[in-house]
Design a protein around this motif. Structure first.
Motif, PDB file in Angstrom:
ATOM      1  N   LEU A 156     -20.306  67.775 -18.044  1.00 44.99           N
ATOM      2  CA  LEU A 156     -18.967  68.121 -18.084  1.00 44.99           C
ATOM      3  C   LEU A 156     -18.480  67.896 -20.135  1.00 44.99           C
ATOM      4  N   LYS A 157     -18.940  67.579 -20.538  1.00 49.28           N
ATOM      5  CA  LYS A 157     -19.115  67.632 -21.967  1.00 49.28           C
ATOM      6  C   LYS A 157     -19.547  69.094 -22.216  1.00 49.28           C
ATOM      7  N   ASN A 158     -20.669  69.533 -22.305  1.00 48.95           N
ATOM      8  CA  ASN A 158     -22.181  70.342 -22.517  1.00 48.95           C
ATOM      9  C   ASN A 158     -21.215  71.594 -22.278  1.00 48.95           C
ATOM     10  N   ARG A 159     -20.193  71.364 -21.302  1.00 49.49           N
ATOM     11  CA  ARG A 159     -19.390  72.878 -20.266  1.00 49.49           C
ATOM     12  C   ARG A 159     -18.305  73.082 -21.020  1.00 49.49           C
ATOM     13  N   ALA A 160     -18.041  71.843 -22.157  1.00 46.91           N
ATOM     14  CA  ALA A 160     -17.018  72.078 -22.796  1.00 46.91           C
ATOM     15  C   ALA A 160     -15.364  72.406 -21.886  1.00 46.91           C
TER      16      ALA A 160
END
Lengths: 345, 345
Positions: free
Chosen positions: A19-23
């Motif tokens: 979830l963080k990587n895809r912003a």
């Protein structure tokens, strides 16, 4: 495809990273009353700030009306195209949530967190999304792959034996169409599985291989429909009769018996192979009582199935245990006969 | 992409060949009461045996309820996956028919026969399908290319001057974002076009080039949204007020004026270029009366537009006539100011 499918007991810990990587701009979780109570507590610690959309559980709520509710809530939350919907639930939540995400503003992201065995080994792979329309299963839908699928066998502990058996039907189907050895090995185990993780991994890999070869069901993917021509019709038929409703896999178990019988009639399967399938399935699944009137109506419904061209009922049959052939034309009368065979078992 | 777009007065004669070559199992034509009366007679001689689905005309009927009616009729007709839906009409029929086909049984084929100038130069290219949801334009939809698009300028003779002008707004937009010379050449012609076929071909080729470069609107395709941030909001706002409703292009004409004005404020467009755009558009389009209360509400609606991330209103502005830049952040207050500029023209 399988590189977006994560399987294992610690799998939800990967979620924050994704979830963080895809912003994503917003995270929303779709639940029903059951997954809210039993599964959401396991998921919650792994999620950033998020909102919830709740719908009522059950196939009878996999409707356009429920979708309208979901879209209304998405609109109120001001979701934009960089939002993600996390579908936490069984096949109904996954299929319907996937569809709602795929068409909202022409497509926002979604992640599948299947919580039933059925959804983990079947609905999780292949990008099918959809809803039921006027009693017809998955009549409206699109093909769309989720961003990722998180399969945690720990969720299976929340299931009733009946739900577990329902999912097991698709596991058995994968053996019957693609792995004779595994069927031979497992039919002595029955439902007394101690370690689901490996079985799930094996099942998912069979389905993924088939889907990769033919994503849009132009041909070969239809082998996955074994048991589903009769099974879907039976399920649709009983959907209208609340006191007799079946779970998906329960209907597919009946469908597999009928279609294995048809495979014998079409000289594709040997009688002794049918006997083995019969013995195994009957040991697990309770008999569904069918009257002659039921049989007639179910057979007519099979004609409406979306995999059929209008002229004939195209059925997937077994060419021996471990191999399937698709687009085998079958008449309504043959469907009737197969259901009569089942009801005399 | 353009190899599936046929343009010309004899274009409908190609239709039987296409339908025959693809061996569709059933042909169904979607019409409204206007296209049934005025356009269907031209189409009919070119069709094999077929059935009709009729819906009511108008943006106010581009709803989930109408889709439900279309799916119900498709189900009754026993359409299978090898059926084709021929959408005969303007943008509403094309967008909604395309969506209904794209999700029925997870996708049947469809062919677009746009009958308005707007649909011919805009909706016909780019695979956007959709419907309005609770007053929000194209809020639900998918990207899906039709099998073919047949553009016959002869249909334009069935249009009212008001409808013709509406479509002309998208033609003008294509010049403003991509062809300064064409704008210079045509602004002396105004609406007195004698030969639409070439203008349509030119407009379609501009749009097709943009869409090919960025089919899913990841970035560059957004140049096509020039005039649409304010235009869409205005259109949605007046959709709820039957006596003041605007046609799509009429709203876009207002939007282009507002957004050209914003382009000057953002130092992207020169004042004298704005003057030229003003003179041209005002000569064609009747002034839309807006009160201060309207202006406030329209500006808030612009925030809900599906192209925005929730933080800012991303607008496409002109960098001189003939070139556009997308994702230009604009505040709600700036939208308000641009609408005030318009209402003082």
């Amino acid at each position: 495809m399988t590189d977006t499918i994560y399987i294992g007991k610690d799998v939800l810990k990967e979620l924050p990273e994704l979830l963080k990587n895809r912003a994503f701009s917003k995270v929303v979780v779709l639940v029903d009353e059951n997954t809210l109570a039993q599964c959401y507590p396991l998921l919650k610690p792994n999620l950033p700030e998020h909102e919830l959309i709740q719908v009522r559980s059950g196939e009878e709520n996999k409707t356009l009306q429920t979708c309208e509710h979901i879209w209304q809530r998405m609109t109120e939350m001001n979701l934009d195209r960089w939002s993600v919907l996390v579908n936490l639930g069984g096949g109904v939540i996954g299929d319907m949530g996937g569809f709602c995400a795929a068409v909202f503003k022409r497509g926002i992201y979604f992640v599948q967190v299947p919580t039933t065995l059925l959804a983990q080994v079947d609905a999780s792979v292949g990008g099918k999304t959809g809803l039921d329309f006027h009693g017809l299963k998955n009549h409206i839908g699109v093909y769309k792959e989720p961003q990722a699928v998180f399969i945690n066998p720990a969720f299976l502990e929340t299931l009733s034996p009946r739900q577990l058996k329902s999912g097991y039907a698709e596991v058995i189907k994968h053996w019957l169409i693609a792995d004779a050895d595994k069927f031979k090995e497992q039919r002595h185990v029955g439902l007394f599985v101690e370690e689901w993780e490996d079985l799930i991994r094996h099942s998912v890999s069979i389905k993924a291989k088939v889907v990769e070869a033919d994503p849009l069901e132009g041909g070969y993917r239809k082998v996955l429909n074994f048991g589903h021509t009769v099974g879907h019709a039976l399920e649709s038929y009983l959907l209208e009769k609340p006191e007799r409703q079946l779970l998906h896999g329960e209907a597919i178990a009946v469908g597999m018996l009928c279609e294995a019988w048809l495979s014998v009639k079409h000289d594709l399967l040997q009688q002794q192979e049918l006997d083995k399938i019969e013995t195994f399935l009957i040991s697990i699944y309770e008999k569904v009582q069918l009257r002659e009137e039921d049989i007639q109506q179910i057979s007519l419904l099979a004609l409406q199935d979306k995999k059929n061209s209008s002229a004939a009922i195209n059925c997937t049959l077994l060419k021996g245990i471990g191999q399937a052939v698709y687009d085998q034309p079958v008449t309504v009368q043959e469907i009737v006969s197969s259901l009569r065979y089942y009801s005399l078992l």
